[in-house]
Every structure is written in C-alpha cells, then in structure tokens.
Motif scaffolding. Structure first.
Motif: not given
Length: 793
Positions: A508-518, A457-462
C-alpha cells in the motif's frame, strides 16, 4: 582511384603467374630429364616472381599458393635425387648458390625438409639453421610468407617427444625454441607492415594486416600441439616468452589477436594454473586494445571448464581464480583511465557470470562484483550509453538466470545500487525482467522486508521516476507493465496473517505513491489480496493481532477503506464502487454490520456524486442491488434505509426501460429465500406493479414519438418475475395477476401499433412453454399452475 589500383594489381598478378608458370614448365622438363642443375635454375627463376612488391597481401597469397604447389613437386624431386645417390649435404650446399636471397631461402627450406627426413643430421640443427637464415628477408610481406612456408614444412618434423625426429633429452626445448623464434620474427614483420606507406592508407593497411593474422597465429597453434610441452614448461618458458613478445610489440591489432589466440589454443587447465602470469600482461597492453572482449572470453572458457566436472572446482579454489581475476580487472581499469563505461561494465558482467558458474554458493563474491561495478559507475549519473545499459541489464539478469529466485538476488546488497544508474526506460525494462522471473519460477516473496526490497527494485514500474517523460509513454506498453505489477501483487502470500498484513501495508505504501494513472491497475489486486486475508481470518479461533477476531478484521477493513479511497484521485468511480461493494460483502461474511454499512454508504456516495453516465449508472445500480440482496448482516433499520435508496435510484434512471428493469430487480431485495425475515410479499408486488407502470409509460412515450408502441419485451420480463415469485410462494402474486399480464401481452402483440420483435416473441413463447411444462409436471407444482389458462394460439 581504387579501381585503377585494383586493375593494375590484376595485371601484375597475371604477369607474375605467367612468369611462374613458364619457369615451372621448364623446371618440370628438367626434373623429367633428371637434370638437377636446370631444375634448380628454373625453380630459382620461378621463385623470383615472389620478389614483387606491387601486390596486396590478398593477391600475393594467390601467387604464393601457386609457387607452393610447385615447391611440393620440387621437394619430391629432391627426395628422388637423394635415392639416386645425390648427397643431401651437397644439395643443401648447392641451393645456397642461387643468385637472389628469396629464391635461395625457399629452396633451402625445401631441401632442408628433405634433409631432416633423411636423418643425416639432427633436426634441431637444421631447423635452427633455417630459422636463422630466414632473417635475411626483412621485407614484411615477403618475410611473412617465407616464414609461413618454413612453419608449414617443419610442423611435422619437430623434434617432439614420441616423434621420429626426437633427439637427446633437450630435444623438446629445441622444438619450442624454433617455433617461438619463428613466431617472434613473424610477429615483428607483421607489426612492421603497419608503419609502411603514407598515413592516409592506415585503414587499408590495417585491413591487409587482419587478412594475414592467421599466418602468425598458426605458430601458437603449432606450439599447442607439441606433446612434450607440459604444464611446467608452459608456465616457465612458453607463456612468458609469448607474452613478452605480445607486450613488447606495442601494436593494438597484434596484441588483441595474439592474446585471443593464447586463450583459444592452449588448454583451459594451463590457463587456470598460470592465471597470475597471463593476467599480469593485460594491464600492460595498449589502451586501445579491446581488453574487455579478450578477458571476457578467458572467463567464459574457465567457467565452461569448471562446468565440465565438479572435480576441477577445488583447483579454482586452490589458485584463488576469482580473487586474481577480480584484481586483474581492477588493474586493467586503473591502467586505462579513459576506458568507456561499457568496457568496465562488460568486465564486471563477465566476472559475475564466472563467479555464479564456478562459485554459485558464494553470494559474497557476486555482491563484491556488483560493488566493483557501483564503484566504476559512481559519479557518472544515469548511464545513457545504450551499449553500457545493455551490459548492466545483462549483469543484473545473471543472478536471476542462475538462481531462478529473486529472493536470492534480494540478498545482494549492491544489486539495487547498480539499478540506480540505469536510465528510466532501462530501469523499467529491468523491473519487468525481475517480475517475469518471479512469474516464470513461481517465486514466493513471503516477508514484508523482502517485499520492501523487491518494490524498491521495481520502483521504475510503480512510480514515475521522471515526471517530464510521463506523456511520452506508449499506452499499450504502460498497460502491459502495470498488469505485470498487478499479477505480482496477487502472488504475494504468507501463511502467517500478521506477516501478511505487514506485506499488505508495505505494498500500500508503495502503490499509493505511484500516481493516479497506475492506481486503477494496482489497487484492485491489493484489495482482493487483503480480502483473501479477511476470509482466512474468518475461520481462525485465535487472533494473530492479539485482540478479538472482529478487531483484527476491522484493522484490515480500515486499511481497505484507505486503499479504495485513493481511487478518488483518478477519478475511477466505477472501479471504486465495485471495490466498496466487494468489501461490504466481505464485512457481511464477518458479521460486521457497521463496517458493511459504511462501505455501502461510500458506494452510494460515489453513485450520487461521481457516476453521471447513464450506462454506467445502470451497471452500478444492478451491482448495488445484487450485492445488497446477498447481505444478511443488516438490521431492519439499516436494510430499509439501503433498500429505500436503491429503489429510489432505480426509478430515477434516465431511460424508461432501464428504470423498469432496475425497479423489478429491486423486488428481490424484499424476498430472500434463505432468510425468513426477508420475505415481504406486499413490497415485492409494489415493485412489480411499479415496473409495469414504467413499462406502460415507456410504450406510451414510444407511441407519441415514433407512432408505434414499441416492443413488449419489458412486459414479458416482468411476467417472468411474477412467475418466479409465484413459484417461490409469495401470497401476493396470484393466478389472476399472472393471467391478466399474459392477456395484456397477447393483446399488445396482436396490436397493429406494436413493433415486431422476434426476440420478445420467442421469449414469450418460451415462457408459455414453461408454464405448460409446470402444469403437466404433476404434484403440488401442477396444482399451483393448474388454474392458469393458456390460449390455444
């Protein structure tokens, strides 16, 4: 042009008022003389001023109100005349001889009012006669005001139940028939105004019509006040007759206003029981009518009605209110294929709010509404209309506000499907709303499946949903968003270690796809949440993973290593080093020497290869020394290796003062209070002597470049380290070495080449006071410090 017309209207109005007042004067004089014929003559001439076609509705209303005031006085005169013996029947016949039809009908209505009050004839007959006679005026504006006058006079004279004018058994039907007939004729006149005059003045006519709408709507208000109208009559007669007129008039303004009037003036109970009849009219309305607003108001009223008392809720179930509303919305949208997206979404949003208020326990209803919304949005891609996206946010926020629990919203299968249609910015806004709801209500998301659904749901922020927009993001907004995600990660918890480990893997699975800036925002909370799990496992006898305890914690440490490694893509060496040291300390507490050594190795590699800024190196060095000093798990060989590296790095710092401080800090690595095997006095002394040499070199360098030896602050700091280890019982730190260092500092401070430093002077004075205090303390400490000599100065 418009100014000229307004000026002309003012002149015509002034002339009309003047004529009206002049005739009113003569009418009053005739009434004072009890001269009926002259009173009728001048009243008819006065009312002839209302025959004008030159005034706008606003100006005409001004003229009408003046005539209305005079007619009230005339009505009183007619009443007095009947008391003096004048036959009301004769008077009723007499006024019909007026020359012009408009004055004649105003006078007829006025006398009719007196006639009804006299009760010499049934009220229903007189009212029927009057409403039929008014058909003689077909000019829209003049006809509307005439019928409004009739409505005003008759509202308290209707043959209603309990009224003094009540007649036979059918009396209530006559009252309803009179009001509906008058309403129907007024609505026809009102609608006809739209088609008079040139097309270019359409906007002006619409504005004028809007000003007159209350004249028509008052009839519905009168109907709602009739006591004799029960539910059956409303259902069988009143509502169908009104809706018939509303649908058949085929006018956008009239249909919108009258549907709104019906909803506002009649009781909610009646709406609920006649829902099917009322809703059947909506698909038949003109396509341009703002149906979404009217239907939304209806659902809002019904929801408020349900909130008044739990006793009415069975009625909603009995009439299947939700199903009927849902079906009606579908038919309205089907009947209006060109309805904007915002209209369809608004209807879904209102229905969802209705469902949540009336049937909060029926999540299937809420999901059904969301499914209908998805159906309406399908094929339209990302919604860019700001009004539509605002309604979608309202739609998605409704379950959160109602249940105050995101977990409940996660049960709605169509919820994420609706979010897919939001543009990227609005998707982020909605994700923020979800997180804020979790924070506000302290919601616990405690299973991996729910965490998976939440992060979808919150992938727009992740992660970046659109790479092209990445550069346009405001930095402050971005930081605020990522901090909210970090707080969310910290809140994730489950008492079952195995489930908690699964949650960590999902995050971990979700945040590691978030790009280096996040990563610099999201990795630290995940690391610390994982370390919390490690600490919990320390005290457990049984291993939730099925192996021995060390294996279970190893599993988490392996995951931690992967998570921290991800920071290398930013790069964020300072943060990675801090996290590696935190992990090393946790491994130390779990007695996992190989794991702790590996984390330290990674920290050293980062220090060597990635930290080049001198200030960052100093900070990192003190972090390494502080962490290593607390480690007890290492064997002699591993500890020596790590300690040797730390002392080597310290001596290679760029600035001499930084070198000095790092080297004397390393002395603590060789003397740990609670570990007897880590008390190497000689190596402590070596570190302190090395620090003294570096401090001396720093002074010489300062003297060569600036002509002064600089501050003695470094010497005072080293003196304090000597005193610390002396007090701790290090045999290598003697009174002589302390005495020698004190004399050196005193000499340097008295030297002309030494730069004055009040802070160093105060620090040295404080140190001397401490020694004096210890000397006077008594006991073993006093003996220890007794041989240290303090100068009188």
């Amino acid at each position: 042009m418009m100014t000229g017309v307004a000026e002309d209207e003012d002149k015509w109005l002034a002339a009309g008022i003047a004529g009206l007042q002049q005739n009113a004067f003569y009418m009053h004089r005739a009434m004072d003389s009890n001269n009926l014929r002259d009173a009728l003559k001048y009243s008819a001439q006065m009312l002839s001023e209302l025959r004008t076609s030159k005034l706008s509705p606003h100006k005409y209303y001004e003229l009408y109100m003046r005539a209305f005031d005079e007619l009230r006085k005339l009505e009183m005169f007619f009443k007095e005349e009947t008391r003096r013996g004048c036959s009301i029947v004769d008077l009723y016949e007499l006024v019909q001889h007026a020359g012009n039809i408009l004055p004649r009908l105003y006078l007829l209505c006025t006398v009719g009012s007196v006639y009804i009050k006299s009760k010499e004839a049934p009220a229903k007959d007189i009212l029927k006669d009057l409403v039929e006679m008014c058909r003689g005026i077909q000019h829209p504006l003049r006809g509307l005001f005439l019928r409004s006058y009739l409505s005003q006079l008759s509202r308290d004279k209707l043959p209603d139940i309990g009224s003094e004018y009540e007649g036979d058994a059918d009396t209530i039907t006559d009252a309803v028939e009179f009001v509906i007939q008058n309403f129907t004729e007024m609505n026809k006149l009102w609608v006809r105004m739209q088609h008079q005059g040139p097309a270019r003045e359409k906007e002006r006519r619409e504005k004028e019509r809007s000003e007159l709408r209350d004249l028509v709507g008052k009839n519905l208000h009168v109907l709602s006040q009739i006591e004799g109208i029960d539910l059956d009559m409303y259902k069988d007669t009143v509502l169908p007759r009104i809706l018939e007129q509303v649908v058949n008039c085929k006018d956008e303004i009239a249909q919108y206003y009258l549907m709104d009037c019906i909803i506002q003036v009649f009781p909610d109970e009646y709406h609920l029981q006649t829902l099917e009849v009322l809703l059947s009219a909506f698909p038949q309305l003109q396509a341009s009518v703002d149906i979404k607003t009217v239907l939304s108001q209806l659902m809002e009223r019904l929801a408020s009605y349900a909130a008044l008392s739990s006793e009415v809720l069975p009625e909603f179930l009995q009439v299947e209110a939700f199903s009927k509303l849902n079906s009606a919305i579908g038919k309205v949208i089907e009947a209006q294929p060109d309805m904007p997206v915002v209209g369809a979404v608004t209807l879904c949003s209102s229905l969802l709010k209705f469902s949540l208020h009336v049937h909060p326990d029926r999540l299937d209803y809420a999901d059904q509404v969301l499914g209908s919304c998805v159906k309406q949005l399908s094929g339209k891609g990302k919604i860019e209309d700001s009004k539509a996206t605002k309604q979608i946010v309202a739609l998605l926020s409704a379950p959160l506000e109602k249940y105050n629990n995101v977990v409940t919203a996660l049960k709605l299968s169509n919820y994420p499907c609706v979010m897919e249609y939001l543009d990227n910015e609005t998707n982020k806004v909605m994700a923020t709303v979800i997180i804020q709801n979790i924070m506000k209500n302290n919601t616990h998301i405690s299973t991996a499946d729910k965490v998976e659904a939440l992060f979808e749901l919150i992938k727009g922020l992740i992660k970046d949903l659109d790479e092209t927009l990445h550069d346009e993001v405001d930095e402050d907004d971005f930081k605020e968003e990522q901090c909210s995600v970090a707080r969310l990660i910290q809140m994730l918890h489950n008492e079952d270690p195995e489930e908690m480990f699964k949650i960590i893997c999902v995050v971990k699975k979700h945040i590691l796809t978030g790009g280096p800036k996040r990563l610099s925002f999201t990795v630290p909370p995940l690391v610390f949440n994982s370390l919390k799990l490690v600490r919990r496992l320390q005290g457990q006898e049984e291993n939730p993973f099925g192996d021995d305890e060390s294996t279970s914690t190893k599993k988490i440490f392996q995951l931690l290593n992967q998570i921290v490694e991800a920071l290398s893509s930013i790069p964020a060496p300072d943060l990675a080093l801090r996290l590696y040291l935190q992990c090393a300390e946790a491994a130390n507490d779990c007695d996992l020497e190989p794991v702790a050594y590996e984390f330290f190795t990674q920290a050293y590699i980062i220090y060597e290869e990635e930290i080049s800024d001198s200030r960052a190196q100093v900070t990192a060095m003190h972090l390494i020394i502080g962490t290593l000093q607390r480690m007890h798990v290492f064997g002699v060989e591993n500890r020596d290796t790590l300690t040797h590296k730390a002392t080597g790095y310290s001596a290679k710092l760029l600035k001499k003062p930084d070198q000095c401080r790092a080297v004397y800090a390393c002395s603590h690595l060789f003397w740990v209070d609670d570990q007897d095997n880590l008390k190497d006095g000689e190596r402590v002394l070596l570190c302190l002597k090395r620090a003294l040499r570096i401090a001396n070199a720093a002074q010489q360098m300062s003297n060569a470049t600036r002509g002064s030896t600089g501050s003695v602050m470094l010497f005072v700091e080293i003196l304090n380290k000597y005193i610390y280890f002396f007090e701790k019982g290090n045999p290598q730190i003697t009174v002589a070495s302390i005495q020698s260092l004190m004399e050196l500092i005193t000499t340097e401070m008295q030297s002309d080449t030494t730069t004055q430093d009040p802070a160093a002077d105060a620090f040295f004075a404080s140190t001397l006071r401490y020694i004096q205090f210890q000397k006077q303390k008594g006991g073993a400490i006093s003996e220890k410090y007794g041989t240290i000599k303090l100068s009188d100065s």
